[in-house]
Motif scaffolding. Structure first.
Motif, PDB file in Angstrom:
ATOM      1  N   THR A  65       0.815  -1.220   0.000  1.00  0.00           N
ATOM      2  CA  THR A  65       0.000   0.000   0.000  1.00  0.00           C
ATOM      3  C   THR A  65       0.846   1.266   0.000  1.00  0.00           C
ATOM      4  OG1 THR A  65      -0.165  -0.075   2.417  1.00  0.00           O
ATOM      5  CG2 THR A  65      -1.914  -1.156   1.166  1.00  0.00           C
ATOM      6  N   SER A  66       2.163   1.111  -0.201  1.00  0.00           N
ATOM      7  CA  SER A  66       3.020   2.288  -0.285  1.00  0.00           C
ATOM      8  C   SER A  66       4.410   1.853  -0.703  1.00  0.00           C
ATOM      9  CB  SER A  66       3.106   3.021   1.060  1.00  0.00           C
ATOM     10  OG  SER A  66       3.880   2.264   1.989  1.00  0.00           O
ATOM     11  N   ASN A  73      -1.079   4.457   1.582  1.00  0.00           N
ATOM     12  CA  ASN A  73      -2.094   4.404   0.515  1.00  0.00           C
ATOM     13  C   ASN A  73      -1.611   5.122  -0.737  1.00  0.00           C
ATOM     14  OD1 ASN A  73      -3.891   4.842   3.353  1.00  0.00           O
ATOM     15  ND2 ASN A  73      -4.359   3.042   2.105  1.00  0.00           N
ATOM     16  N   TRP A  74      -0.308   4.968  -1.019  1.00  0.00           N
ATOM     17  CA  TRP A  74       0.345   5.550  -2.200  1.00  0.00           C
ATOM     18  C   TRP A  74       0.172   7.068  -2.276  1.00  0.00           C
ATOM     19  CZ3 TRP A  74       3.759   2.350  -3.954  1.00  0.00           C
ATOM     20  CH2 TRP A  74       3.526   0.963  -3.869  1.00  0.00           C
ATOM     21  N   GLU A  80      -6.797  -0.119  -2.364  1.00  0.00           N
ATOM     22  CA  GLU A  80      -6.371  -1.462  -2.746  1.00  0.00           C
ATOM     23  C   GLU A  80      -4.963  -1.773  -2.237  1.00  0.00           C
ATOM     24  OE1 GLU A  80      -3.875   0.940  -4.952  1.00  0.00           O
ATOM     25  OE2 GLU A  80      -6.059   1.161  -4.775  1.00  0.00           O
ATOM     26  N   THR A  81      -4.633  -3.057  -2.225  1.00  0.00           N
ATOM     27  CA  THR A  81      -3.266  -3.519  -2.020  1.00  0.00           C
ATOM     28  C   THR A  81      -2.716  -3.969  -3.366  1.00  0.00           C
ATOM     29  OG1 THR A  81      -3.711  -4.268   0.237  1.00  0.00           O
ATOM     30  CG2 THR A  81      -1.792  -5.217  -0.870  1.00  0.00           C
ATOM     31  N   HIS A 108     -12.075  -6.740   0.472  1.00  0.00           N
ATOM     32  CA  HIS A 108     -10.769  -6.110   0.302  1.00  0.00           C
ATOM     33  C   HIS A 108     -10.355  -6.163  -1.168  1.00  0.00           C
ATOM     34  CE1 HIS A 108      -6.261  -6.116   0.320  1.00  0.00           C
ATOM     35  NE2 HIS A 108      -6.503  -5.049   1.069  1.00  0.00           N
ATOM     36  N   THR A 110      -7.520  -5.947  -4.285  1.00  0.00           N
ATOM     37  CA  THR A 110      -6.144  -6.030  -4.746  1.00  0.00           C
ATOM     38  C   THR A 110      -6.104  -5.547  -6.193  1.00  0.00           C
ATOM     39  OG1 THR A 110      -6.438  -8.330  -5.454  1.00  0.00           O
ATOM     40  CG2 THR A 110      -5.514  -7.947  -3.246  1.00  0.00           C
TER      41      THR A 110
END
Length: 457
Positions: A65-66, A73-74, A80-81, A108, A110
Motif C-alpha cells: 500500500t506504499s 495508501n500511495w 487497494e493492495t 478487500h 487487490t
C-alpha cells in the motif's frame, strides 16, 4: 496520479468477458515506428504467454500500500493492495498487458501497479521525449465503476530512491487518468511544493476533464511529448494523435519547471481503487462496484530526439480544437486547462465549475472576437460564501500574467446554486485569443461558482 487530491459475480464475469472480447478484436497493433526525427529508446508489445507475468528486466512491481518508507495508501487515499500476482497483472497471450482489480469475499481490493526499471527517459537540451501507450480503459460505467482509477503516468527519477517523499517537486506527468468510468481523460503536471505553490498542489496544472468517447469499449492512444526544441519549452498531451492540452515553461518559474522536467523519468501503469480523485467525482468503491474489470494495454513506447536548433512556437496558441465564438456562451466546464476549479453538476443543467478560491484559473483556447471590439462580458455566477468573503473574476488574454481586460467583484448570491448574471466592463479586443478566467480574493475561502461566460459587442 493526482492527489487532491451470486448476481454480482455473474454480472462481473459478464463485464470482464465483454471487455476481453473487445480487446481480442482490436488489440493487435504493433508498436509504431518512431515519429520523424526521433528514435525508439524503449518499448514493450506484451507478447508473453497467456497468464505470464512481466519481464522483471524491464518492469518493477510495486506491492503493498506504499513505497517502503513512503506515504500510506500511495499518497492518494486509494484503498487497494498492489500485488505481483498474475491474478492482478498478467499478459493474455494475445499481445496485451492486463491489470485487473479484484475484490475478495471480505470486501478487500487487490490490483496491480508496475513501473519501468529504467528511470532515464529524458529529453536532451534542444531535443524531445515522447511517451505513448495504447490502452483500453476498464469497460465499466455507472454505479459499477465507482472508485475505478486507471492511469498511465510518469515520475521523476529522484522519486524512486526517496520513496517519493520529494513529491511533487521532482515532477509527475499524468498522461491518462480516468475515474469512475466517466468516458474521459485527465492530464496533469504536478510540480513545485506539496501544498499550494506555483503548481496549485495537490490539484496540479491540468487539462480538466476531456471527453474520450469509446475509451472504455475500445483502444485509444495516449501520449505526452516534452519538447525542448522550442522556446518556451512545452509539455503537450495527446489523445489519438490530437494535441488537446499544452503547458509552456513560461507558465512557471524556471526552477520549478526545470525540477519537474530536466531529468530522467520512469513510466507507471496501474489501476487504483478509491482515493481523493474518484472521491471528487462521487467516490467509491461501493458495494455496487464491479470486481475484475481490467485495464488493457496493447503497447508502451518511448521515443527521443537529439538536441537541435531551438525555435519559438506561436505566442497565442490555438492549442487544439476548433474556434470558440466569443459572442456565444462559453460553458465554464469546457476549459482547455485549469488550476483549482472542479466541474460539478449544475442546477441549471449540465455542469458548472466550483471550489474556486484565490489563485485558481481556467483557460479557454481559440476564442474568436472577430473585428470591431467588445463592450463588456457577462458571467453566470453563484456563491454561498460566508459573510465578508468575496473576490474578483478577471478576464485576461494570452497569458495569466497579462493585465486583465475586464473584471467584476462577486460576493454571496444566497447559495452555491443560486445563479445570477453579472456584467463586467471589457476593453476593446479583436482577433483570436486564449482567454483566461482568473480568480482573486483576499481570503482563502471558496467564493464563487461559474456556469458560463459570454462577451458582448
Amino acid at each position: 496520479m493526482a492527489r487532491t487530491r451470486g448476481l454480482l459475480a455473474v454480472a462481473t464475469a459478464t463485464i470482464a468477458v465483454a471487455a476481453t472480447a473487445v480487446f481480442a478484436m482490436q488489440a493487435d497493433a504493433a508498436v509504431p515506428g518512431a515519429p520523424s526525427g526521433m528514435t525508439t529508446v524503449f518499448s514493450d508489445d506484451f507478447t508473453g504467454a497467456a497468464g505470464s507475468g512481466l519481464s522483471t528486466a524491464n518492469w518493477l512491481y510495486d506491492t503493498g500500500t506504499s513505497y517502503p518508507g513512503g506515504a500510506a495508501n500511495w499518497g492518494t487515499g486509494e484503498v487497494e493492495t498492489m500485488t505481483n500476482s498474475t491474478a492482478n497483472v498478467y499478459q493474455d497471450g494475445g499481445g496485451n498487458l492486463v491489470i485487473k482489480p479484484i475484490r475478495d469475499a471480505s470486501g478487500h481490493w487487490t490490483s496491480g501497479r508496475v513501473e519501468t526499471q529504467r528511470t532515464d527517459f529524458a529529453a536532451p537540451a534542444g531535443g524531445k521525449l515522447r511517451m505513448e501507450a495504447r490502452i483500453q480503459q476498464p469497460n465499466v460505467s455507472g454505479a459499477a465503476a465507482a472508485g475505478y482509477w486507471p492511469a498511465f503516468w510518469a515520475l521523476g527519477a529522484a522519486a524512486r530512491p526517496a520513496a517519493a517523499t520529494n513529491w511533487p517537486s521532482i515532477g509527475e506527468w499524468d498522461i491518462m487518468e480516468d475515474i469512475n468510468g466517466r468516458s474521459s481523460v485527465f492530464s496533469t503536471l504536478h510540480c513545485g511544493t506539496a501544498s499550494g505553490g506555483p503548481c496549485n498542489e495537490t490539484t496540479g496544472l491540468g487539462s480538466g476533464e476531456h471527453a474520450c468517447s469509446g475509451c472504455q469499449t475500445s483502444f485509444h492512444t495516449y501520449a505526452v511529448e516534452y519538447d525542448r526544441s522550442v522556446s518556451p519549452e512545452q509539455l503537450r498531451f495527446y489523445l489519438d494523435g490530437a494535441n488537446y492540452f499544452t503547458l509552456n515553461s513560461s507558465q512557471l518559474d524556471a526552477t520549478t519547471w526545470n525540477n519537474a522536467t530536466h531529468h530522467g523519468m520512469f513510466m507507471i501503469l496501474n489501476v487504483a481503487m478509491g482515493g481523493g480523485f474518484p472521491a471528487a467525482f462521487g467516490g467509491g468503491p461501493t458495494s455496487s462496484t464491479a470486481s475484475g474489470v481490467p485495464m488493457l494495454v496493447d503497447y508502451v513506447a518511448v521515443y527521443q530526439s537529439s538536441g537541435g536548433t531551438t525555435t519559438t512556437p506561436p505566442t497565442t496558441p490555438p492549442t487544439g480544437g476548433s474556434s470558440r465564438d466569443a459572442y456565444s456562451q462559453i460553458q465554464a466546464e469546457s476549459f482547455d486547462a485549469s488550476a483549482g476549479v472542479v466541474p460539478e453538476t449544475c442546477s441549471e443543467g449540465g455542469q458548472d465549475i466550483g471550489s474556486i478560491a484565490n489563485g485558481d484559473w481556467a483557460q479557454y483556447n481559440n476564442v474568436d472576437f472577430g473585428t470591431g471590439g467588445v463592450k463588456d462580458f457577462v458571467a453566470r455566477v453563484a456563491s454561498g460564501a460566508g459573510s465578508g468573503v468575496s473576490g474578483l473574476i478577471e478576464v485576461r488574454l494570452d497569458s495569466r500574467s497579462n493585465a486583465p481586460i475586464g473584471s467584476f467583484a462577486v460576493g454571496s448570491t444566497g447559495g452555491w446554486q443560486n445563479w445570477t448574471s453579472i456584467p463586467g466592463n471589457a476593453s476593446g479586443v479583436s482577433g483570436k485569443h486564449t482567454v483566461y478566467l482568473t480568480f482573486t480574493s483576499g481570503q482563502p475561502n471558496d467564493f464563487v461558482n461559474v456556469n458560463w461566460i459570454q462577451f458582448r459587442r
